[in-house]
Design a protein around this motif. Structure first.
Motif, PDB file in Angstrom:
ATOM      1  N   GLU A  93      -3.663   2.468   8.303  1.00 22.55           N
ATOM      2  CA  GLU A  93      -5.055   2.193   8.089  1.00 22.55           C
ATOM      3  C   GLU A  93      -5.808   3.459   9.187  1.00 22.55           C
ATOM      4  O   GLU A  93      -6.963   3.511   9.019  1.00 22.55           O
ATOM      5  CB  GLU A  93      -5.435   0.970   8.891  1.00 22.55           C
ATOM      6  CG  GLU A  93      -4.994  -0.220   8.022  1.00 22.55           C
ATOM      7  CD  GLU A  93      -5.109  -1.429   8.730  1.00 22.55           C
ATOM      8  OE1 GLU A  93      -5.236  -1.669  10.001  1.00 22.55           O
ATOM      9  OE2 GLU A  93      -4.610  -2.592   8.044  1.00 22.55           O
ATOM     10  N   ARG A  94      -5.052   3.947   9.988  1.00 19.53           N
ATOM     11  CA  ARG A  94      -5.559   4.957  11.044  1.00 19.53           C
ATOM     12  C   ARG A  94      -4.855   6.429  11.054  1.00 19.53           C
ATOM     13  O   ARG A  94      -3.679   6.183  10.927  1.00 19.53           O
ATOM     14  CB  ARG A  94      -5.854   4.045  12.468  1.00 19.53           C
ATOM     15  CG  ARG A  94      -6.741   3.019  12.498  1.00 19.53           C
ATOM     16  CD  ARG A  94      -6.938   2.566  13.821  1.00 19.53           C
ATOM     17  NE  ARG A  94      -5.807   2.015  14.492  1.00 19.53           N
ATOM     18  CZ  ARG A  94      -5.487   1.836  15.674  1.00 19.53           C
ATOM     19  NH1 ARG A  94      -6.479   2.469  16.605  1.00 19.53           N
ATOM     20  NH2 ARG A  94      -4.439   1.054  15.966  1.00 19.53           N
ATOM     21  N   PRO A  95      -5.532   7.230  11.819  1.00 15.35           N
ATOM     22  CA  PRO A  95      -4.863   8.428  12.040  1.00 15.35           C
ATOM     23  C   PRO A  95      -3.466   8.173  12.765  1.00 15.35           C
ATOM     24  O   PRO A  95      -3.568   7.328  13.909  1.00 15.35           O
ATOM     25  CB  PRO A  95      -5.486   9.589  12.532  1.00 15.35           C
ATOM     26  CG  PRO A  95      -7.044   9.018  11.895  1.00 15.35           C
ATOM     27  CD  PRO A  95      -6.876   7.468  11.983  1.00 15.35           C
ATOM     28  N   TRP A  96      -2.510   8.828  12.730  1.00 17.11           N
ATOM     29  CA  TRP A  96      -1.242   8.770  13.421  1.00 17.11           C
ATOM     30  C   TRP A  96      -1.433   9.080  14.947  1.00 17.11           C
ATOM     31  O   TRP A  96      -0.967   8.489  15.776  1.00 17.11           O
ATOM     32  CB  TRP A  96      -0.077   9.426  12.720  1.00 17.11           C
ATOM     33  CG  TRP A  96       0.129  11.133  13.143  1.00 17.11           C
ATOM     34  CD1 TRP A  96      -0.345  11.777  12.259  1.00 17.11           C
ATOM     35  CD2 TRP A  96       0.391  11.794  14.122  1.00 17.11           C
ATOM     36  NE1 TRP A  96      -0.124  13.143  12.798  1.00 17.11           N
ATOM     37  CE2 TRP A  96       0.160  13.156  14.102  1.00 17.11           C
ATOM     38  CE3 TRP A  96       0.926  11.375  15.293  1.00 17.11           C
ATOM     39  CZ2 TRP A  96       0.757  13.935  14.756  1.00 17.11           C
ATOM     40  CZ3 TRP A  96       1.444  12.287  16.283  1.00 17.11           C
ATOM     41  CH2 TRP A  96       1.028  13.773  15.987  1.00 17.11           C
ATOM     42  N   ARG A  97      -2.318  10.091  15.357  1.00 17.54           N
ATOM     43  CA  ARG A  97      -2.524  10.455  16.651  1.00 17.54           C
ATOM     44  C   ARG A  97      -3.383   9.236  17.344  1.00 17.54           C
ATOM     45  O   ARG A  97      -3.021   9.063  18.562  1.00 17.54           O
ATOM     46  CB  ARG A  97      -3.476  11.762  16.853  1.00 17.54           C
ATOM     47  CG  ARG A  97      -2.312  12.843  16.286  1.00 17.54           C
ATOM     48  CD  ARG A  97      -3.461  14.081  16.382  1.00 17.54           C
ATOM     49  NE  ARG A  97      -2.822  15.351  15.921  1.00 17.54           N
ATOM     50  CZ  ARG A  97      -2.287  16.367  16.673  1.00 17.54           C
ATOM     51  NH1 ARG A  97      -2.646  16.252  17.941  1.00 17.54           N
ATOM     52  NH2 ARG A  97      -1.912  17.396  16.457  1.00 17.54           N
ATOM     53  N   GLU A  98      -4.226   8.772  16.624  1.00 20.99           N
ATOM     54  CA  GLU A  98      -5.064   7.538  17.287  1.00 20.99           C
ATOM     55  C   GLU A  98      -4.136   6.332  17.644  1.00 20.99           C
ATOM     56  O   GLU A  98      -4.253   5.648  18.689  1.00 20.99           O
ATOM     57  CB  GLU A  98      -6.047   7.253  16.359  1.00 20.99           C
ATOM     58  CG  GLU A  98      -6.936   6.000  16.679  1.00 20.99           C
ATOM     59  CD  GLU A  98      -8.123   5.906  15.765  1.00 20.99           C
ATOM     60  OE1 GLU A  98      -8.291   4.482  15.482  1.00 20.99           O
ATOM     61  OE2 GLU A  98      -8.667   6.638  15.230  1.00 20.99           O
ATOM     62  N   VAL A  99      -3.438   6.252  16.593  1.00 22.33           N
ATOM     63  CA  VAL A  99      -2.329   4.873  16.939  1.00 22.33           C
ATOM     64  C   VAL A  99      -1.390   5.368  17.975  1.00 22.33           C
ATOM     65  O   VAL A  99      -1.022   4.443  18.818  1.00 22.33           O
ATOM     66  CB  VAL A  99      -1.455   4.543  15.607  1.00 22.33           C
ATOM     67  CG1 VAL A  99      -0.445   3.377  15.770  1.00 22.33           C
ATOM     68  CG2 VAL A  99      -2.508   4.178  14.534  1.00 22.33           C
ATOM     69  N   LEU A 100      -0.688   6.227  18.093  1.00 20.04           N
ATOM     70  CA  LEU A 100       0.026   6.765  19.017  1.00 20.04           C
ATOM     71  C   LEU A 100      -0.463   6.781  20.637  1.00 20.04           C
ATOM     72  O   LEU A 100       0.055   6.258  21.554  1.00 20.04           O
ATOM     73  CB  LEU A 100       0.613   8.078  18.901  1.00 20.04           C
ATOM     74  CG  LEU A 100       1.602   8.856  19.810  1.00 20.04           C
ATOM     75  CD1 LEU A 100       2.925   7.757  19.906  1.00 20.04           C
ATOM     76  CD2 LEU A 100       1.926  10.283  19.653  1.00 20.04           C
ATOM     77  N   ILE A 101      -1.834   7.268  20.643  1.00 19.79           N
ATOM     78  CA  ILE A 101      -2.270   7.282  21.726  1.00 19.79           C
ATOM     79  C   ILE A 101      -2.739   5.802  22.107  1.00 19.79           C
ATOM     80  O   ILE A 101      -2.507   5.310  23.491  1.00 19.79           O
ATOM     81  CB  ILE A 101      -3.524   8.282  21.933  1.00 19.79           C
ATOM     82  CG1 ILE A 101      -3.306   9.464  21.688  1.00 19.79           C
ATOM     83  CG2 ILE A 101      -4.470   8.147  23.038  1.00 19.79           C
ATOM     84  CD1 ILE A 101      -4.403  10.580  21.302  1.00 19.79           C
ATOM     85  N   GLU A 102      -2.852   4.892  21.344  1.00 26.28           N
ATOM     86  CA  GLU A 102      -3.322   3.436  21.743  1.00 26.28           C
ATOM     87  C   GLU A 102      -2.272   2.789  22.267  1.00 26.28           C
ATOM     88  O   GLU A 102      -2.141   2.249  23.358  1.00 26.28           O
ATOM     89  CB  GLU A 102      -3.813   2.918  20.702  1.00 26.28           C
ATOM     90  CG  GLU A 102      -4.120   1.304  20.948  1.00 26.28           C
ATOM     91  CD  GLU A 102      -4.495   0.483  19.701  1.00 26.28           C
ATOM     92  OE1 GLU A 102      -5.290  -0.488  19.888  1.00 26.28           O
ATOM     93  OE2 GLU A 102      -4.307   0.897  18.616  1.00 26.28           O
ATOM     94  N   TRP A 103      -1.041   3.204  21.643  1.00 30.01           N
ATOM     95  CA  TRP A 103       0.142   2.356  21.655  1.00 30.01           C
ATOM     96  C   TRP A 103       1.050   2.938  23.008  1.00 30.01           C
ATOM     97  O   TRP A 103       1.994   2.147  23.527  1.00 30.01           O
ATOM     98  CB  TRP A 103       0.823   2.122  20.512  1.00 30.01           C
ATOM     99  CG  TRP A 103       0.363   0.889  19.845  1.00 30.01           C
ATOM    100  CD1 TRP A 103      -0.465   0.827  18.990  1.00 30.01           C
ATOM    101  CD2 TRP A 103       0.900  -0.330  20.171  1.00 30.01           C
ATOM    102  NE1 TRP A 103      -0.962  -0.406  18.632  1.00 30.01           N
ATOM    103  CE2 TRP A 103       0.024  -1.022  19.443  1.00 30.01           C
ATOM    104  CE3 TRP A 103       1.816  -1.128  20.875  1.00 30.01           C
ATOM    105  CZ2 TRP A 103      -0.008  -2.537  19.331  1.00 30.01           C
ATOM    106  CZ3 TRP A 103       1.894  -2.380  20.983  1.00 30.01           C
ATOM    107  CH2 TRP A 103       0.963  -3.121  20.082  1.00 30.01           C
ATOM    108  N   TRP A 104       1.092   4.335  23.346  1.00 27.16           N
ATOM    109  CA  TRP A 104       1.742   4.872  24.350  1.00 27.16           C
ATOM    110  C   TRP A 104       1.729   4.261  25.653  1.00 27.16           C
ATOM    111  O   TRP A 104       2.754   3.916  26.220  1.00 27.16           O
ATOM    112  CB  TRP A 104       1.364   6.208  24.354  1.00 27.16           C
ATOM    113  CG  TRP A 104       2.387   7.228  25.039  1.00 27.16           C
ATOM    114  CD1 TRP A 104       2.163   7.612  26.777  1.00 27.16           C
ATOM    115  CD2 TRP A 104       3.506   7.828  24.764  1.00 27.16           C
ATOM    116  NE1 TRP A 104       2.953   8.356  26.985  1.00 27.16           N
ATOM    117  CE2 TRP A 104       3.864   8.611  25.809  1.00 27.16           C
ATOM    118  CE3 TRP A 104       4.253   7.527  23.694  1.00 27.16           C
ATOM    119  CZ2 TRP A 104       5.354   9.295  25.904  1.00 27.16           C
ATOM    120  CZ3 TRP A 104       5.467   8.620  23.517  1.00 27.16           C
ATOM    121  CH2 TRP A 104       6.040   9.025  24.930  1.00 27.16           C
TER     122      TRP A 104
END
Length: 348
Positions: A93-104
């Motif tokens: 649903e979202r760009p991989w960088r956005e998901v990674l930065i949220e979950w990191w």
């Protein structure tokens, strides 16, 4: 990595689980990425064939995890299938960088997950994604591998007793590692060993804050921690060679993710990297150092060929980390330790 071999390997492995036998990590995606990166893509499928008996089916989910109710299932391995599906959905649903930065920052306190294999798998996936973006776009297979790494990390999320916040033990990471106290009971598995850190006398004070010159940038300080862990393996790897490699490969995985992260997450990242390195060092260092035997000097171009020949995934991943260090420093000693580490691991 433009030839698609890594994407083929990821697609081949996408229905396999992150573990087998309840705890042992699936190293195939990580080793495949390292082999392709170092020019052995034409042998990756044969390597996976040899690893096939250590692969298990992907676990099924139990109950959907919603984006707003993620805290309770965090660190619950029974929910592994749910976490894998959750991150597939997020990254669809979202760009991989956005998901990674949220979950990191959510996952980082549990850096010990899966004996640090959660963050290591994510580090390999991020490096592969950055490579594919150089060719135009992040490929679906590599995005799916990042989802698998994040899902595994979330399912096995395991916090560590924090390192101290006091004055630096040393500006030298190697001296700081040598000062790390050993956990008293060294015959149990990693979960039991790491659990001892909370009660280890002097653990926060003796470990101290992240070693290194505070005036030096985080990437350089983190690189120095990885280098220290690689070189220290040469004198302490004889105790438990397979497990001690993670003192180097875990912080190196974090170093690979650092370029994607906003600067505000750099300091928490190096703190987690140091905590992981110190914890693995405490859990698996032998009581005494031992001089590394002197062997023939090896050329960096030939080093990964040794790991491929000996077929062990931990040897391949340690060599991969050592080559990263050698690229920065040019030190022959780093290559010598990698040869020694691979030989120790293969001999078991």
């Amino acid at each position: 990595m433009t030839n698609g071999v890594l994407d083929e390997a990821y697609q081949r492995l996408q229905h396999t689980g992150p573990e087998r036998d309840g705890w042992l990590s699936n190293h195939a995606p990580m080793a495949a990425e390292a082999l392709v990166r170092h020019g052995y893509g034409d042998q990756v499928h044969a390597w996976i064939d040899g690893y096939a008996d250590r692969l298990s089916e992907r676990p099924r989910g139990i109950q959907r995890i919603s984006a707003g109710e993620w805290r309770d299932p965090l660190g619950d391995p029974v929910r592994t299938g749910d976490w894998l599906t959750f991150f597939e959905r997020q990254l669809g649903e979202r760009p991989w960088r956005e998901v990674l930065i949220e979950w990191w920052p959510r996952l980082l306190p549990g850096v010990a997950a899966g004996a640090t294999h959660g963050v290591i798998r994510v580090g390999h996936a991020v490096r592969a994604l950055l490579d594919s973006e150089q060719d135009g776009v992040a490929t679906p297979a590599r995005v799916a591998e990042l989802a698998a790494g994040l899902g595994y990390w979330a399912a096995r999320w395991q916090p560590l007793a924090p390192a101290g916040k006091g004055p630096y033990r040393s500006t030298d990471p190697r001296a700081a590692l040598d000062a790390v106290p050993r956990v008293p009971h060294q015959r149990s598995g990693i979960r039991a060993r790491l659990a001892q850190l909370a009660d280890l006398p002097g653990w926060p004070e003796s470990v101290g804050a992240v070693p290194g010159d505070a005036a030096t940038g985080v990437p350089d300080r983190l690189a120095a921690i990885v280098e220290a862990a690689v070189l220290r393996f040469g004198t302490h790897g004889h105790g438990n060679p397979v497990m001690l490699v993670h003192a180097a490969t875990a912080p190196n995985a974090i170093a690979r993710v650092l370029p994607v992260l906003p600067a505000a997450l750099w300091e928490p990242s190096i703190e987690a990297a140091w905590a992981a390195t110190a914890a693995v060092t405490s859990a698996y260092s032998p009581a005494t150092a031992r001089a590394m035997p002197v062997g023939e000097a090896v050329d960096p171009a030939d080093l990964m060929a040794r790991g491929l020949h000996d077929q062990d995934s931990h040897g391949i991943k340690f060599i991969d980390a050592a080559l990263d260090v050698h690229r920065r420093t040019g030190e022959q000693a780093v290559l010598d330790v990698a040869v020694y580490a691979n030989d120790l691991i293969v001999r078991g």
